[in-house]
Design an enzyme around this catalytic site. Structure first.
Site, mmCIF file in Angstrom:
data_model
loop_
_atom_site.group_PDB
_atom_site.id
_atom_site.type_symbol
_atom_site.label_atom_id
_atom_site.label_comp_id
_atom_site.label_asym_id
_atom_site.label_seq_id
_atom_site.Cartn_x
_atom_site.Cartn_y
_atom_site.Cartn_z
ATOM 1 N N CYS A 1 -12.162 -8.387 0.388
ATOM 2 C CA CYS A 1 -12.510 -8.366 1.799
ATOM 3 C C CYS A 1 -11.467 -7.520 2.493
ATOM 4 C CB CYS A 1 -12.490 -9.770 2.352
ATOM 5 S SG CYS A 1 -12.833 -9.835 4.107
ATOM 6 N N THR B 1 0.837 -1.203 0.000
ATOM 7 C CA THR B 1 0.000 0.000 0.000
ATOM 8 C C THR B 1 0.871 1.252 0.000
ATOM 9 O OG1 THR B 1 -1.787 -1.135 1.167
ATOM 10 C CG2 THR B 1 -1.726 1.275 1.364
HETATM 11 C C1 LIG Z 1 -2.446 -6.040 -6.038
HETATM 12 C C2 LIG Z 1 -2.151 -5.575 -4.641
HETATM 13 N N1 LIG Z 1 -1.535 -4.401 -4.461
HETATM 14 C C3 LIG Z 1 -1.240 -3.939 -3.241
HETATM 15 C C4 LIG Z 1 -1.578 -4.633 -2.105
HETATM 16 C C5 LIG Z 1 -1.298 -4.033 -0.758
HETATM 17 O O1 LIG Z 1 -0.172 -4.592 -0.129
HETATM 18 P P1 LIG Z 1 -0.035 -4.481 1.465
HETATM 19 O O2 LIG Z 1 -1.023 -5.418 2.037
HETATM 20 O O3 LIG Z 1 1.395 -4.913 1.728
HETATM 21 O O4 LIG Z 1 -0.246 -3.073 1.863
HETATM 22 C C6 LIG Z 1 -2.204 -5.871 -2.244
HETATM 23 C C7 LIG Z 1 -2.581 -6.668 -1.049
HETATM 24 O O5 LIG Z 1 -3.713 -6.746 -0.647
HETATM 25 C C8 LIG Z 1 -2.512 -6.351 -3.543
HETATM 26 O O6 LIG Z 1 -3.149 -7.507 -3.724
#
Ligand SMILES: Cc1ncc(COP(=O)(O)O)c(C=O)c1O
Length: 388
Positions: A325, A72
């Site tokens: 989710c 994120t």
């Molecule tokens: C495609 C994608 N991008 C970004 C993320 C976010 O990563 P994080 O959970 O490390 O913040 C996720 C995870 O849910 C994801 O599936």
């Protein structure tokens, strides 16, 4: 009862190598990697070793890797960092309608601040047409953001096909590769992306760490302000143990990739063939797309995805609703809706396999899903034929 964990796209359990690396660091006091003494230097070395491993997984130069607090944060750093930097003239951003919320939400925020955001829809198989993205990328476009593998369907997007043309036009390309790295070969240079986001916990590393690869020479406005860590792009004292775990997971994932991709692909294909053959009203979403090998998005017509997730959980199986989710709430899938699968958007589950998945689990899962689906259908029929 042995639990069957088929939710690796949510988080893939820590790999043995990552756990060992983290325990080595947690078992001693890691110094501050910015300290000039020998202890600080040892911590710095651990970080640089991990950085090289992360870079190695995606064919990037180590100096391009900016370590972050997860996927994120990497997506946010790329989006704000590229759109709000000095000298950016235009106001137009092009993305897809199927991005992860950690891309869609910052873009919505920028839209509210006056940027114009174009969200290109995928086709019925969940794949975005590169020509449609290029057409949308009119003069004044300051960013194109397209993910490499979709988290819900596994569908791979034509990022490499965009890279060269966008470079020619001078438009930066951000790629969220969180669900692709470790599952399919990823090469930062071949993709032609300017920034590439990764999340450690999607490939067997710890939660709360990730990376943004930044093309050398590209300027990026830092999101956080503080000390000068990570080349001033992500200040803050690095979490040595988490980063060491990320590095070890990246290295292990890179080594295992060729054999694991083939093994998981054949297990996934077996699940799909057996469900389609035995469960009435079942379909595979994005079946016509090139996909990462571990992911299957299954629609079971007339049964709510959420109902299936709960019923499977009671039988010892962990999957996700096709709908994303987040924070414990299940919403209709924006991805399936964008694909035009309105009906399936509320009645799908995502099954995602990983290194610990074996043929025995797959066989057990297929049997359990068949029983659970039949029971759910009986309940729906008894309640009045599909009304809720
Ligand atoms: C495609 C994608 N991008 C970004 C993320 C976010 O990563 P994080 O959970 O490390 O913040 C996720 C995870 O849910 C994801 O599936």
């Amino acid at each position: 009862v042995r639990r069957i964990y088929l939710d690796h796209n949510a988080t893939s359990p820590l790999r043995r190598e990552a756990r060992a690396a983290m325990l080595r660091h947690l078992g001693r006091l890691d110094a501050n990697p910015s300290s000039v003494h020998g202890d600080g230097h040892a911590a710095r070395m651990a970080i640089e070793t991990a950085r090289a491993a992360v870079a190695g997984l995606v064919g990037a130069p180590p100096e391009s890797v900016v370590l972050t607090g997860g996927g994120t944060e990497a997506n946010n750093l790329a989006i704000y960092g590229l759109c709000l930097r000095e000298g950016v003239a235009g106001r137009r951003i092009v993305t897809s309608a199927i991005e992860h919320p950690s891309v869609l939400a910052p873009l919505l925020d920028l839209e509210e601040r006056g940027f114009e955001v174009v969200r290109v829809r995928p086709d019925g198989h969940g794949v975005v047409d590169p020509a449609a993205v290029l057409e949308a990328a009119a003069p004044g476009t300051v960013l194109v953001a397209l993910m490499l593998a979709n988290n819900e369907t596994g569908a791979l997007q034509p990022v490499a096909e965009l890279g060269r043309e966008l470079r020619r036009r001078g438009i930066p390309l951000h790629c969220d590769a969180a669900q692709a790295a470790g599952k399919v070969p990823v090469d930062f240079g071949v993709l032609g992306a300017d920034t590439l986001a990764l999340a450690a916990h999607k490939l067997g590393g710890p939660q709360g760490t990730g990376a943004l690869c930044v093309r050398p020479g590209l300027s990026l406005r830092p999101h956080l302000r503080g000390g000068g860590q990570e080349g001033n792009r992500r200040p803050g004292t690095e979490s040595v143990a988490l980063i060491a775990g990320f590095g070890a997971a990246a290295e292990a994932a890179r080594r295992a990739l060729p054999s694991e991709a083939a093994r998981l692909g054949s297990l996934r294909d077996r699940i799909e063939a057996e469900i389609l053959g035995s469960v009435p009203g079942s379909a595979v979403n994005a079946a016509g797309a090139p996909r990462v090998p571990n992911t299957s998005n299954l629609a079971l017509d007339g049964i709510q995805g959420e109902t299936l997730v709960v019923a499977l959980d009671l039988e010892g199986v962990a999957v996700s609703a096709g709908s994303a989710c987040s924070a414990g709430t299940v919403r209709r899938s924006h991805v399936l809706e964008a694909m035009g699968l309105e009906r399936a958007a509320g009645s799908s589950i995502r099954v995602s396999l990983g290194p610990d998945t074996d043929a025995e689990e797959v066989a057990a899962f297929v049997g359990i899903l068949g029983r659970v689906a039949a029971r759910a259908r009986d309940a729906v029929a008894a309640a009045g034929g599909g009304r809720r």
